[in-house]
Design a protein around this motif. Structure first.
Motif, PDB file in Angstrom:
ATOM      1  N   GLY A 561     -24.786 -31.229  30.103  1.00  0.00           N
ATOM      2  CA  GLY A 561     -24.404 -31.966  28.913  1.00  0.00           C
ATOM      3  C   GLY A 561     -25.380 -33.056  28.535  1.00  0.00           C
ATOM      4  N   LEU A 564     -27.762 -31.689  25.960  1.00  0.00           N
ATOM      5  CA  LEU A 564     -27.271 -31.154  24.700  1.00  0.00           C
ATOM      6  C   LEU A 564     -27.548 -32.108  23.543  1.00  0.00           C
ATOM      7  CD1 LEU A 564     -23.798 -29.719  25.797  1.00  0.00           C
ATOM      8  CD2 LEU A 564     -25.898 -28.443  25.354  1.00  0.00           C
ATOM      9  N   ARG A 566     -26.748 -34.266  20.215  1.00  0.00           N
ATOM     10  CA  ARG A 566     -25.534 -34.932  19.780  1.00  0.00           C
ATOM     11  C   ARG A 566     -25.765 -35.595  18.430  1.00  0.00           C
ATOM     12  NH1 ARG A 566     -25.181 -38.435  24.992  1.00  0.00           N
ATOM     13  NH2 ARG A 566     -26.039 -36.467  25.747  1.00  0.00           N
ATOM     14  N   ASP A 569     -22.750 -41.052  19.072  1.00  0.00           N
ATOM     15  CA  ASP A 569     -22.486 -41.456  20.446  1.00  0.00           C
ATOM     16  C   ASP A 569     -21.202 -40.845  20.979  1.00  0.00           C
ATOM     17  OD1 ASP A 569     -24.761 -42.939  20.418  1.00  0.00           O
ATOM     18  OD2 ASP A 569     -23.754 -44.828  19.926  1.00  0.00           O
ATOM     19  N   TYR A 570     -20.309 -40.398  20.097  1.00  0.00           N
ATOM     20  CA  TYR A 570     -19.017 -39.891  20.530  1.00  0.00           C
ATOM     21  C   TYR A 570     -18.899 -38.375  20.387  1.00  0.00           C
ATOM     22  CZ  TYR A 570     -17.842 -44.816  20.189  1.00  0.00           C
ATOM     23  OH  TYR A 570     -17.825 -46.171  20.329  1.00  0.00           O
ATOM     24  N   SER A 571     -19.982 -37.711  20.005  1.00  0.00           N
ATOM     25  CA  SER A 571     -19.890 -36.280  19.731  1.00  0.00           C
ATOM     26  C   SER A 571     -19.584 -35.458  20.966  1.00  0.00           C
ATOM     27  CB  SER A 571     -21.192 -35.782  19.083  1.00  0.00           C
ATOM     28  OG  SER A 571     -22.285 -36.018  19.966  1.00  0.00           O
ATOM     29  N   LEU A 572     -19.981 -35.932  22.140  1.00  0.00           N
ATOM     30  CA  LEU A 572     -19.728 -35.194  23.385  1.00  0.00           C
ATOM     31  C   LEU A 572     -18.711 -35.910  24.285  1.00  0.00           C
ATOM     32  CD1 LEU A 572     -23.358 -34.072  24.301  1.00  0.00           C
ATOM     33  CD2 LEU A 572     -21.556 -32.706  23.260  1.00  0.00           C
ATOM     34  N   TYR A 574     -15.384 -35.838  24.500  1.00  0.00           N
ATOM     35  CA  TYR A 574     -14.355 -35.014  25.113  1.00  0.00           C
ATOM     36  C   TYR A 574     -14.958 -33.991  26.082  1.00  0.00           C
ATOM     37  CZ  TYR A 574     -11.183 -37.118  21.773  1.00  0.00           C
ATOM     38  OH  TYR A 574     -10.445 -38.017  21.080  1.00  0.00           O
ATOM     39  N   TYR A 575     -16.176 -33.597  25.813  1.00  0.00           N
ATOM     40  CA  TYR A 575     -16.884 -32.691  26.729  1.00  0.00           C
ATOM     41  C   TYR A 575     -17.058 -33.360  28.095  1.00  0.00           C
ATOM     42  CZ  TYR A 575     -20.769 -29.984  28.723  1.00  0.00           C
ATOM     43  OH  TYR A 575     -21.574 -29.251  29.567  1.00  0.00           O
ATOM     44  N   PHE A 576     -17.619 -34.586  28.074  1.00  0.00           N
ATOM     45  CA  PHE A 576     -17.827 -35.298  29.343  1.00  0.00           C
ATOM     46  C   PHE A 576     -16.507 -35.695  29.980  1.00  0.00           C
ATOM     47  CE2 PHE A 576     -22.175 -36.137  27.656  1.00  0.00           C
ATOM     48  CZ  PHE A 576     -22.873 -35.606  28.717  1.00  0.00           C
ATOM     49  N   TRP A 579     -15.194 -32.636  31.946  1.00  0.00           N
ATOM     50  CA  TRP A 579     -15.893 -32.279  33.175  1.00  0.00           C
ATOM     51  C   TRP A 579     -15.877 -33.404  34.209  1.00  0.00           C
ATOM     52  CZ3 TRP A 579     -15.981 -27.495  33.841  1.00  0.00           C
ATOM     53  CH2 TRP A 579     -16.189 -26.605  32.782  1.00  0.00           C
TER      54      TRP A 579
END
Length: 663
Positions: A561, A564, A566, A569-572, A574-576, A579
């Motif tokens: 991640g 990846l 982005r 700053d908040y685009s990932l 929920y991804y992080f 995990w």
């Protein structure tokens, strides 16, 4: 003693026999593969024309081991000369071959259980330090061996060795049985005792005298094993990590300038000083939970006093008076071991046994290693009284004998014990050299840089070898042994060694312990691989087995991640969040169930020790899940091996002891 064969040519006749032909005119030996019979051939026997000759030379027969499908012959095919002791070559075995007796392959066994057991045997011999000599008994100290005993002149090597240090005694059982049944035949010349230990000898020079300084350590085959899986004592009085250490000083006579040194065993004086080490003689253990500090378990059994009394009286019969030096901390984690040891020693009050406590970490804090002199001052009178062994050239009667011994222990019998034993050896060496007139009463070994360097390096190498065999890494505090100083570099090196020990003790030592138990005969397999499927099966629940994979995959996705693209700053976020949450939950589960992830021995499981609930002391019940002290899920998954109709904990296994068992 009767001589041993030193080299063989190996022939194999189809899949029927192995034929060992010694150098010279000696009788050859045939081992029949189908029956396992061992036959000494007649002097007129000739090798069959169709027999195939091995390309490798054979330097010794280690013995036979029976596994679930076939028996296997273990032979030495590589050796290196470690040195000469009084004209006798001392070798270290460097290569071993495993030859099947049945029509199977030792490299591709027909069953995974058989493959597992063969690999345990192979890794045991490839990872140990095995020593042997064809002309000198390495297992016995000079005080026992040098005075001429006419009754031993006609005996074979295996009949006179010290049984404690005859490492391949179990493997040689069949050869010994045949030799015993045929006392007039030359079977004994094929039985090579090997010793697990260390040997080093160095030439040195001091005040016009040529000398050889040697150091030998001998590891007992009883209660043998790894650091956390073999602690304390068993019912027969054997303790874990028992080592006899002998420092030998061979002094040539005074020489004149320009004289030629002799290379034979023509020493004016031979001196020997012996010490021993061994685990605290209680029923106790440390239970790995993936924490750096394991759970300390002391089992206050009704038989503790009997087992300790047996151990101490056996040692006094062998060595004489005993000074027990205990280096365990008197505060914190180690305190219960110290208190239990002292309580039982006071209850027993064994004759000719003295107890001396020395708080090593407190006395030598802030790197004040010179404070070990405080301990020496306390036991100095006993050291001087019990002395050392000394015999002069041309005499069959010793000038001096060692009448007592120091038994040193810390928790592991490694690092603190190594430092103290080296200090005691140096004190005695000073006394020996002064007694011979080589040093004055005011001089010491440390005053002569070259001689002192040889002494320190020899003891440091010895400490590293014992620590690797038991703990998995070199000895801690070895910088002090090597240099007489404790350094910051040494502290950093100790940190690396501690991490190495942690990893090996938690994740690799289970298989190592199984290797010890298999080779020494503490576990004997059935002739049925299906009865031992628990060796290759993972009986843990699926959720337990999956957690390391979940944690690893989550960590991979977190790292991925970071690469990846982005849009904000908040685009990932929920991804992080996903995990990191999965990674945290998996790691929490692993820590809560730490015992599930330790590499435990499978041949002789330790479940009764881990879940002991009788009188004694327990520092904690970590790593057993939310059930904590009960840990029923762990017991359920570990106690019933796949393919077995009964628990893995066999009735013959008693607390604190390893009995031979059959699976």
């Amino acid at each position: 003693m009767r001589p041993l064969h030193q080299r063989y040519t190996l022939y194999s006749e189809r899949n029927d026999t192995y034929i060992f032909v010694p150098e010279g005119e000696a009788q050859s030996l045939t081992i029949h593969r189908s029956s396992g019979d061992i036959v000494l051939n007649s002097p007129k026997y000739t090798v069959p024309y169709a027999a195939q000759r091995s390309e490798k030379a054979v330097y010794g027969i280690v013995g036979l081991i029976s596994l679930t499908i076939s028996e296997y012959l273990i032979i030495i095919t590589g050796r290196t000369l470690q040195g000469q002791l009084m004209g006798n070559d001392i070798y270290r075995a460097t290569e071993f071959d495993i030859l099947p007796l049945g029509s199977v392959s030792a490299y591709i066994p027909p069953h995974p259980v058989e493959a597992r057991l063969v690999n345990l045997v192979r890794s045991h011999f490839s990872g140990g330090n095995f020593l042997f000599s064809y002309t000198w008994d390495l297992t016995r100290r000079l005080q026992v061996q040098l005075p001429v005993d006419e009754s031993q002149a006609g005996k074979a090597f295996w009949e006179v060795v010290d049984d404690r240090f005859f490492w391949n005694k179990f493997l040689q059982s069949k050869f010994i049985e045949v030799a015993t049944q045929n006392p007039n035949a030359a079977y004994g010349a094929f039985i090579l005792p090997i010793m697990y230990g260390t040997f080093e000898i160095r030439p040195t020079f001091l005040h016009g005298r040529h000398m050889n300084l040697a150091l030998i350590s001998r590891r007992s085959r009883f209660r043998a094993g790894t650091r956390y899986f073999r602690r304390g004592i068993d019912q027969e009085g054997n303790v874990a990590n028992f080592n006899e250490t002998e420092q030998i000083l061979l002094v040539e006579g005074p020489t004149t300038p320009g004289s030629v040194r002799t290379s034979d065993d023509n020493y004016a004086t031979k001196l020997s000083y012996v010490q021993i080490r061994g685990s605290v003689p209680l029923f106790w253990s440390e239970v790995n939970t993936l924490r750096y500090k394991p759970d300390l378990q002391i089992m206050d059994l009704a038989t503790t006093n009997n087992a300790m009394h047996t151990h101490l009286t056996n040692q006094t019969k062998i060595y004489g008076n005993q000074s027990l030096v205990n280096l365990v901390n008197q505060k914190g984690y180690e305190k219960p071991v110290k208190e239990a040891y002292e309580r039982h020693i006071a209850e027993l009050d064994v004759p000719n046994v003295k107890y001396q406590y020395f708080d090593f970490h407190h006395e030598c804090r802030q790197m004040r290693w010179d404070r070990i002199s405080v301990l020496i001052d306390r036991i100095k009178d006993d050291l001087d009284k019990e002395g050392w062994f000394q015999i002069d050239n041309g005499s069959n009667t010793p000038k001096k004998t060692q009448t007592g011994i120091v038994r040193t222990n810390c928790m592991d019998n490694l690092d603190r014990t190594n430092v103290v034993q080296a200090a005691l050896a140096k004190y005695t060496l000073n006394q020996q050299l002064r007694d011979l007139g080589i040093l004055s009463s005011t001089d010491g070994v440390d005053d002569f840089q070259s001689f002192s360097k040889e002494f320190r390096e020899m003891w440091a190498d010895h400490a590293d070898a014992i620590a690797k065999a038991y703990g998995g890494s070199g000895a801690l505090k070895s910088d002090f042994t090597r240099t007489n100083e404790r350094t910051q570099k040494g502290v950093l090196e100790d940190g690396v060694k501690s991490v190495t020990r942690y990893l090996k003790n938690n994740f690799f030592d289970g298989a190592r312990q199984d290797g010890f138990d298999l080779v020494t005969g503490a576990w004997v397999p059935r002739k049925n691989p299906s009865a031992s499927l628990f060796l290759i099966a993972d009986a843990r629940p699926l959720i337990t087995r999956s957690m390391p994979a979940i944690a690893s995959f989550s960590l991979f996705m977190i790292c991925a991640g970071l690469t990846l693209p982005r849009t904000s700053d908040y685009s990932l976020f929920y991804y992080f969040l996903l995990w990191f949450t999965l990674f945290g939950m998996a790691m929490l589960f692993i820590l809560l169930h730490g015992i599930e992830y330790v590499s435990w021995p499978r041949l002789n499981p330790l479940t009764d020790i881990i879940y002991y609930n009788g009188p004694g002391f327990r520092s904690g019940h970590h790593g057993k899940g939310l059930g904590g002290k009960d840990g029923s899920s762990w017991k359920k998954s570990r106690m019933t091996p796949v393919g077995s109709k009964r628990p893995a904990l066999v009735e013959e296994v008693e607390l604190g002891t390893l009995k031979k068992r059959v699976d």
